[in-house]
Design a protein around this motif. Structure first.
Motif, PDB file in Angstrom:
ATOM      1  N   THR A 198       0.980  -0.982  -0.026  1.00  7.78           N
ATOM      2  CA  THR A 198      -0.070  -0.012   0.013  1.00  7.78           C
ATOM      3  C   THR A 198       0.889   1.011   0.011  1.00  7.78           C
ATOM      4  O   THR A 198       1.912   1.275   0.779  1.00  7.78           O
ATOM      5  N   LYS A 199       0.674   2.160  -0.752  1.00  8.34           N
ATOM      6  CA  LYS A 199       1.495   3.404  -1.074  1.00  8.34           C
ATOM      7  C   LYS A 199       1.218   4.367  -0.164  1.00  8.34           C
ATOM      8  O   LYS A 199      -0.155   4.389   0.295  1.00  8.34           O
ATOM      9  N   CYS A 200       2.144   4.971   0.607  1.00 10.14           N
ATOM     10  CA  CYS A 200       1.876   6.139   1.483  1.00 10.14           C
ATOM     11  C   CYS A 200       2.998   7.259   1.602  1.00 10.14           C
ATOM     12  O   CYS A 200       3.903   6.770   0.908  1.00 10.14           O
ATOM     13  N   ASN A 201       2.653   8.066   2.377  1.00 12.42           N
ATOM     14  CA  ASN A 201       3.722   9.244   2.356  1.00 12.42           C
ATOM     15  C   ASN A 201       3.652   9.692   3.810  1.00 12.42           C
ATOM     16  O   ASN A 201       2.945  10.615   3.742  1.00 12.42           O
ATOM     17  N   ILE A 202       4.100   9.030   4.794  1.00 10.82           N
ATOM     18  CA  ILE A 202       4.038   9.664   6.105  1.00 10.82           C
ATOM     19  C   ILE A 202       5.698   9.567   6.909  1.00 10.82           C
ATOM     20  O   ILE A 202       6.243   9.053   6.197  1.00 10.82           O
ATOM     21  N   TYR A 203       5.621  10.192   7.879  1.00  7.99           N
ATOM     22  CA  TYR A 203       7.054  10.315   8.628  1.00  7.99           C
ATOM     23  C   TYR A 203       6.789   9.581  10.002  1.00  7.99           C
ATOM     24  O   TYR A 203       5.864   9.694  10.538  1.00  7.99           O
ATOM     25  N   ALA A 204       7.827   8.774  10.132  1.00  4.80           N
ATOM     26  CA  ALA A 204       7.928   7.837  11.511  1.00  4.80           C
ATOM     27  C   ALA A 204       9.299   7.977  12.094  1.00  4.80           C
ATOM     28  O   ALA A 204      10.146   8.402  11.526  1.00  4.80           O
ATOM     29  N   TYR A 205       9.342   7.728  13.351  1.00 13.22           N
ATOM     30  CA  TYR A 205      10.796   7.356  13.868  1.00 13.22           C
ATOM     31  C   TYR A 205      10.960   6.136  14.458  1.00 13.22           C
ATOM     32  O   TYR A 205      10.099   5.332  14.488  1.00 13.22           O
ATOM     33  N   VAL A 243       8.047   6.859   5.190  1.00 13.27           N
ATOM     34  CA  VAL A 243       7.457   5.627   4.917  1.00 13.27           C
ATOM     35  C   VAL A 243       6.693   5.713   3.878  1.00 13.27           C
ATOM     36  O   VAL A 243       5.833   6.468   3.568  1.00 13.27           O
ATOM     37  N   ILE A 244       7.199   5.077   2.743  1.00 15.99           N
ATOM     38  CA  ILE A 244       6.355   5.334   1.577  1.00 15.99           C
ATOM     39  C   ILE A 244       5.596   3.949   0.963  1.00 15.99           C
ATOM     40  O   ILE A 244       4.921   4.152   0.001  1.00 15.99           O
ATOM     41  N   ALA A 245       5.480   2.905   1.564  1.00 20.88           N
ATOM     42  CA  ALA A 245       4.674   1.722   1.272  1.00 20.88           C
ATOM     43  C   ALA A 245       4.884   0.928   2.598  1.00 20.88           C
ATOM     44  O   ALA A 245       5.522   0.930   3.505  1.00 20.88           O
ATOM     45  N   VAL A 246       3.691   0.347   2.656  1.00 18.49           N
ATOM     46  CA  VAL A 246       3.773  -0.896   3.854  1.00 18.49           C
ATOM     47  C   VAL A 246       3.264  -2.006   3.045  1.00 18.49           C
ATOM     48  O   VAL A 246       2.302  -2.127   2.195  1.00 18.49           O
ATOM     49  N   VAL A 247       3.505  -3.273   3.541  1.00 14.77           N
ATOM     50  CA  VAL A 247       2.861  -4.498   3.342  1.00 14.77           C
ATOM     51  C   VAL A 247       2.920  -5.663   4.645  1.00 14.77           C
ATOM     52  O   VAL A 247       4.050  -5.484   5.238  1.00 14.77           O
ATOM     53  N   SER A 248       1.932  -6.061   4.968  1.00 18.71           N
ATOM     54  CA  SER A 248       2.071  -6.919   6.267  1.00 18.71           C
ATOM     55  C   SER A 248       2.624  -6.011   7.400  1.00 18.71           C
ATOM     56  O   SER A 248       2.133  -5.113   7.630  1.00 18.71           O
ATOM     57  N   ASN A 249       3.666  -6.626   8.038  1.00 18.27           N
ATOM     58  CA  ASN A 249       4.327  -6.002   9.142  1.00 18.27           C
ATOM     59  C   ASN A 249       5.583  -5.084   8.731  1.00 18.27           C
ATOM     60  O   ASN A 249       6.309  -5.245   9.581  1.00 18.27           O
ATOM     61  N   TRP A 250       5.775  -4.859   7.430  1.00 23.16           N
ATOM     62  CA  TRP A 250       6.675  -4.248   6.900  1.00 23.16           C
ATOM     63  C   TRP A 250       6.574  -2.893   6.419  1.00 23.16           C
ATOM     64  O   TRP A 250       5.497  -2.522   5.591  1.00 23.16           O
ATOM     65  N   LYS A 291      21.202   5.530   4.177  1.00 24.48           N
ATOM     66  CA  LYS A 291      20.735   6.663   3.144  1.00 24.48           C
ATOM     67  C   LYS A 291      20.494   5.687   1.826  1.00 24.48           C
ATOM     68  O   LYS A 291      21.109   5.127   1.218  1.00 24.48           O
ATOM     69  N   GLY A 292      19.135   5.609   1.654  1.00 24.02           N
ATOM     70  CA  GLY A 292      18.753   4.922   0.402  1.00 24.02           C
ATOM     71  C   GLY A 292      17.236   4.298   0.700  1.00 24.02           C
ATOM     72  O   GLY A 292      16.532   4.869   1.730  1.00 24.02           O
ATOM     73  N   THR A 293      16.745   3.568   0.036  1.00 23.64           N
ATOM     74  CA  THR A 293      15.448   3.011   0.197  1.00 23.64           C
ATOM     75  C   THR A 293      15.357   1.396   0.595  1.00 23.64           C
ATOM     76  O   THR A 293      16.325   0.754   0.107  1.00 23.64           O
ATOM     77  N   ARG A 310       8.349   0.246   3.757  1.00 28.20           N
ATOM     78  CA  ARG A 310       9.348   0.432   2.999  1.00 28.20           C
ATOM     79  C   ARG A 310       9.587   2.174   3.300  1.00 28.20           C
ATOM     80  O   ARG A 310       8.665   2.815   3.235  1.00 28.20           O
ATOM     81  N   ILE A 311      10.935   2.232   3.580  1.00 22.12           N
ATOM     82  CA  ILE A 311      11.261   3.826   3.952  1.00 22.12           C
ATOM     83  C   ILE A 311      12.213   4.172   3.097  1.00 22.12           C
ATOM     84  O   ILE A 311      13.050   3.526   2.144  1.00 22.12           O
ATOM     85  N   THR A 312      12.466   5.624   3.018  1.00 19.87           N
ATOM     86  CA  THR A 312      13.521   6.306   2.321  1.00 19.87           C
ATOM     87  C   THR A 312      13.914   7.615   3.269  1.00 19.87           C
ATOM     88  O   THR A 312      13.119   7.822   4.201  1.00 19.87           O
ATOM     89  N   ASN A 313      14.915   8.011   2.733  1.00 24.63           N
ATOM     90  CA  ASN A 313      15.379   9.339   3.392  1.00 24.63           C
ATOM     91  C   ASN A 313      15.385   9.483   4.988  1.00 24.63           C
ATOM     92  O   ASN A 313      14.983  10.238   5.661  1.00 24.63           O
ATOM     93  N   ALA A 314      16.197   8.301   5.459  1.00 24.04           N
ATOM     94  CA  ALA A 314      16.251   8.410   7.024  1.00 24.04           C
ATOM     95  C   ALA A 314      17.174   9.764   7.172  1.00 24.04           C
ATOM     96  O   ALA A 314      18.017  10.206   6.625  1.00 24.04           O
TER      97      ALA A 314
END
Length: 175
Positions: free
Chosen positions: A38-45, A78-85, A96-98, A87-91
């Motif tokens: 599922t695509k998304c665009n939020i920030y988390a720590y 956080v740019i996407a989620v699937v199950s308990n995972w 540094k990466g995805t 996908r992150i970028t821009n730490a």
């Protein structure tokens, strides 16, 4: 003849199974059955024990290769989620990466400073039912996301927070 043919086919089956497992093809077969992210665009720590870091992997599985780490309390996109995972970028620091990280190891807080808290919605729509109000500056469990919405759990109740009501920074108030 039948006995010899049975032995040969059994041996071939064992060899194929061994190759499949040892080359990682089995993991790829399992991942192929997982849901589409599922695509998304939020920030988390990063919310792991002090002194630890969060492993960033090539895919959404503990069997995937570790690419690097993001330290505790650092912010990720956080740019996407699937199950308990996730996908992150821009730490903000570290890798540094995805890549993919364990979703339960990411944190989120609420905003709503100087108010009676933020609304927790039943759906990703501000016209949907408001389930309850979550106090401002409260840490919540991040369960997923969709677009700019964050699926969270507060005191056992699950619901959706708008982007404006999310704080993905561990050490500031996002005010």
């Amino acid at each position: 003849m039948n006995n010899q043919l049975l032995k040969i086919s059994t041996g071939l089956a064992l060899i194929c199974a061994s190759v499949t497992i040892n080359t990682g093809i089995a993991n790829q077969m399992v991942l192929a059955k997982t849901k589409t992210p599922t695509k998304c665009n939020i920030y988390a720590y990063v919310d792991v024990s002090s002194g630890q870091a969060l492993n960033v992997r090539t895919g959404p599985s503990m069997q995937n290769k570790i690419l690097g780490q993001v330290p505790v309390n650092e912010t990720v996109n956080v740019i996407a989620v699937v199950s308990n995972w996730a996908r992150i970028t821009n730490a903000s620091a570290g890798y540094k990466g995805t890549g993919w990280v364990s979703l339960p190891k990411l944190g989120l807080s609420t905003t709503g400073y100087g108010t009676k808290g933020v609304r927790l919605y039943a759906k990703t729509n501000q016209n949907s039912q408001v389930i309850l109000r979550v106090p401002s500056s409260t840490s919540v469990n991040l369960l997923g996301c969709q677009g700019g919405w964050a699926l969270i759990e507060y005191k056992g109740i699950k619901g959706w927070l708008t982007r404006e009501d999310q704080c993905g920074a561990a050490l500031t108030t996002c005010s």
